[in-house]
Design a protein around this motif. Structure first.
Motif, mmCIF file in Angstrom:
data_model
loop_
_atom_site.group_PDB
_atom_site.id
_atom_site.type_symbol
_atom_site.label_atom_id
_atom_site.label_comp_id
_atom_site.label_asym_id
_atom_site.label_seq_id
_atom_site.Cartn_x
_atom_site.Cartn_y
_atom_site.Cartn_z
ATOM 1 N N ILE A 197 0.822 -1.214 0.000
ATOM 2 C CA ILE A 197 0.000 0.000 0.000
ATOM 3 C C ILE A 197 0.860 1.269 0.000
ATOM 4 O O ILE A 197 0.418 2.327 -0.436
ATOM 5 N N GLU A 198 2.118 1.168 0.463
ATOM 6 C CA GLU A 198 2.982 2.345 0.532
ATOM 7 C C GLU A 198 3.341 2.882 -0.857
ATOM 8 O O GLU A 198 3.540 4.071 -1.046
ATOM 9 N N SER A 199 3.432 2.011 -1.845
ATOM 10 C CA SER A 199 3.857 2.434 -3.184
ATOM 11 C C SER A 199 2.690 2.899 -4.047
ATOM 12 O O SER A 199 2.882 3.218 -5.219
ATOM 13 N N MET A 200 1.492 2.958 -3.507
ATOM 14 C CA MET A 200 0.312 3.356 -4.282
ATOM 15 C C MET A 200 0.065 4.865 -4.151
ATOM 16 O O MET A 200 0.511 5.500 -3.204
ATOM 17 N N SER A 201 -0.677 5.398 -5.105
ATOM 18 C CA SER A 201 -1.096 6.798 -5.008
ATOM 19 C C SER A 201 -2.197 6.902 -3.948
ATOM 20 O O SER A 201 -2.722 5.904 -3.473
ATOM 21 N N GLU A 202 -2.556 8.142 -3.610
ATOM 22 C CA GLU A 202 -3.593 8.345 -2.592
ATOM 23 C C GLU A 202 -4.932 7.784 -3.026
ATOM 24 O O GLU A 202 -5.677 7.216 -2.216
ATOM 25 N N ALA A 203 -5.264 7.911 -4.280
ATOM 26 C CA ALA A 203 -6.537 7.390 -4.792
ATOM 27 C C ALA A 203 -6.548 5.862 -4.715
ATOM 28 O O ALA A 203 -7.562 5.261 -4.333
ATOM 29 N N GLU A 204 -5.420 5.240 -5.071
ATOM 30 C CA GLU A 204 -5.338 3.783 -4.988
ATOM 31 C C GLU A 204 -5.407 3.311 -3.534
ATOM 32 O O GLU A 204 -6.041 2.287 -3.235
ATOM 33 N N GLN A 205 -4.774 4.052 -2.632
ATOM 34 C CA GLN A 205 -4.831 3.703 -1.211
ATOM 35 C C GLN A 205 -6.263 3.805 -0.679
ATOM 36 O O GLN A 205 -6.718 2.941 0.075
ATOM 37 N N ALA A 206 -6.976 4.851 -1.087
ATOM 38 C CA ALA A 206 -8.366 5.020 -0.648
ATOM 39 C C ALA A 206 -9.237 3.887 -1.189
ATOM 40 O O ALA A 206 -10.067 3.330 -0.462
#
Length: 108
Positions: free
Chosen positions: A65-74
């Motif tokens: 999850i750390e390597s994802m963008s904010e939208a992907e994390q959400a």
């Protein structure tokens, strides 16, 4: 039908009696039937598998999850939450149904 003596009050009691009719001491412990034992271990196994499924699913959702963008994390967080609610709902429904089987196959 053999007769035994109660260990507490020495009254003659049938060997198939669970309790002494005179003093109420327990003579034999009730046991589950074969089907009841299968239901009991199925209930335990179901709970273990559901717990494993929930832990593994949440661990898998948090992976990378750390390597994802904010939208992907959400999106990942929302999807993991929906998945957790579905797993817990299935767990509760399964426990209710298997719990009824456990109740009706309990030792008498």
């Amino acid at each position: 039908m053999p007769i035994i003596k109660c260990p507490e009050c020495s009254v003659d009691v049938s060997d198939s009696a669970m309790k002494c009719p005179s003093c109420g001491v327990q003579l034999r412990k009730p046991t589950r039937s074969g089907f009841g034992k299968i239901v009991k271990w199925g209930f335990i196994g179901f709970n273990f598998l559901m717990l494993l499924w929930l832990v593994m699913g949440m661990g898998q959702a948090a992976e990378g999850i750390e390597s994802m963008s904010e939208a992907e994390q959400a999106g990942t967080a929302i999807g993991a939450g929906i998945g957790a609610v579905l797993i817990i709902g299935l767990w509760v429904a399964g426990d209710f149904i298997l719990g009824l089987f456990m109740f009706f196959t309990r030792p008498k």
